[in-house]
Enzyme design. Structure first.
Site, PDB file in Angstrom:
ATOM      1  N   ARG A  99       0.838  -1.195   0.000  1.00  0.00           N
ATOM      2  CA  ARG A  99       0.000   0.000   0.000  1.00  0.00           C
ATOM      3  C   ARG A  99       0.868   1.239   0.000  1.00  0.00           C
ATOM      4  NH1 ARG A  99      -4.922   0.889   4.266  1.00  0.00           N
ATOM      5  NH2 ARG A  99      -3.236   1.272   5.721  1.00  0.00           N
ATOM      6  N   THR A 141      -0.945   7.632  -0.726  1.00  0.00           N
ATOM      7  CA  THR A 141      -2.281   7.534  -1.330  1.00  0.00           C
ATOM      8  C   THR A 141      -3.109   6.390  -0.757  1.00  0.00           C
ATOM      9  OG1 THR A 141      -1.559   6.021  -3.084  1.00  0.00           O
ATOM     10  CG2 THR A 141      -1.318   8.385  -3.506  1.00  0.00           C
ATOM     11  N   ASP A 148      -2.053  -3.678  13.459  1.00  0.00           N
ATOM     12  CA  ASP A 148      -1.551  -4.228  12.194  1.00  0.00           C
ATOM     13  C   ASP A 148      -1.518  -5.745  12.283  1.00  0.00           C
ATOM     14  OD1 ASP A 148       0.458  -5.288  10.263  1.00  0.00           O
ATOM     15  OD2 ASP A 148       0.642  -3.178   9.719  1.00  0.00           O
ATOM     16  N   ASP A 198       1.919  -7.496  11.449  1.00  0.00           N
ATOM     17  CA  ASP A 198       2.900  -7.355  12.521  1.00  0.00           C
ATOM     18  C   ASP A 198       2.575  -8.278  13.693  1.00  0.00           C
ATOM     19  OD1 ASP A 198       4.510  -5.527  11.244  1.00  0.00           O
ATOM     20  OD2 ASP A 198       3.587  -3.772  12.170  1.00  0.00           O
TER      21      ASP A 198
END
Length: 209
Positions: A104, A108, A200, A203
């Site tokens: 990603r 943006t 996350d 993670d």
């Protein structure tokens, strides 16, 4: 919303609450992601086609149903989606596994493909795309785009946590795709993180920061 299924099973909800907890460690988190994938997969795969085959029991020969057609394809979105693969293959050990790698853009938030390898022939298989999180929906839309570009037709998507924005974006872009969600969360924040979410997922699965 047609083709959108939000899970309400108590075991799924209970396990999601544990993985939300910031104090849940890597090992337990990884194990729970797999368990939730099993429970969600059980629901998502209830319409797999069957055909009768001849089976010899200790008593007699009979006709008994087994899953028909080409083997299921499980396609994790790298890397967090890998945490859900074993859950699906626990249910369907013969499943083939593909991979889609997306990153990603930090500015943006739009996805870019860096890897795509799918089982052949993909067009004849039931495909289950897995990713723990559906946030903006950009990665999921892109992943389904890639699968369709490679000839995939029969696609289900499974997400443990989803934001309304991502769910709506994916459904609008691919209304023919079945979307299975463990829990629909409140919203995305300004950093495109799901709230309340669980941080996350990649993670937390792999123990990286």
């Amino acid at each position: 919303m047609e083709n959108v299924f939000i899970m309400d099973h108590p075991l799924i909800q209970h396990k999601i609450s544990i993985i939300r907890n910031k104090n849940t460690g890597t090992n337990e988190f990884r194990k729970l992601i797999e368990e939730i994938a099993i429970l969600m997969g059980y629901e998502a795969l209830r319409d797999l086609p069957l055909e009768d085959v001849t089976v010899e029991t200790p008593i007699e020969t009979c006709q008994s149903p087994m899953i028909s057609g080409k083997k299921l394809a499980v396609v994790p979105v790298l890397r967090a989606g890998l945490g859900m693969v074993n859950g699906i293959t626990t249910l369907v050990p013969s499943a083939k596994i593909g991979h889609i790698g997306l990153y990603r853009d930090p500015v943006t938030h739009e996805p870019h493909e860096y890897y795509c390898k799918l089982p052949d022939p993909i067009e004849q298989r039931q495909i289950v795309l897995v990713d723990p999180m559906l946030a903006t929906g950009g990665s999921a839309v892109a992943a389904v785009d890639f699968i369709k570009q490679h000839g995939g037709k029969n696609i289900k998507c499974m997400f443990i946590i989803a934001a309304p924005e991502g769910m709506e974006r994916l459904h609008k872009a691919h209304p023919d795709v079945q979307i299975y969600i463990g829990h629909l969360d409140r919203e995305l924040n300004e950093n495109a993180y799901i709230c309340p979410g669980l941080g996350d997922a990649g993670d937390r699965i792999f123990g990286t920061k």
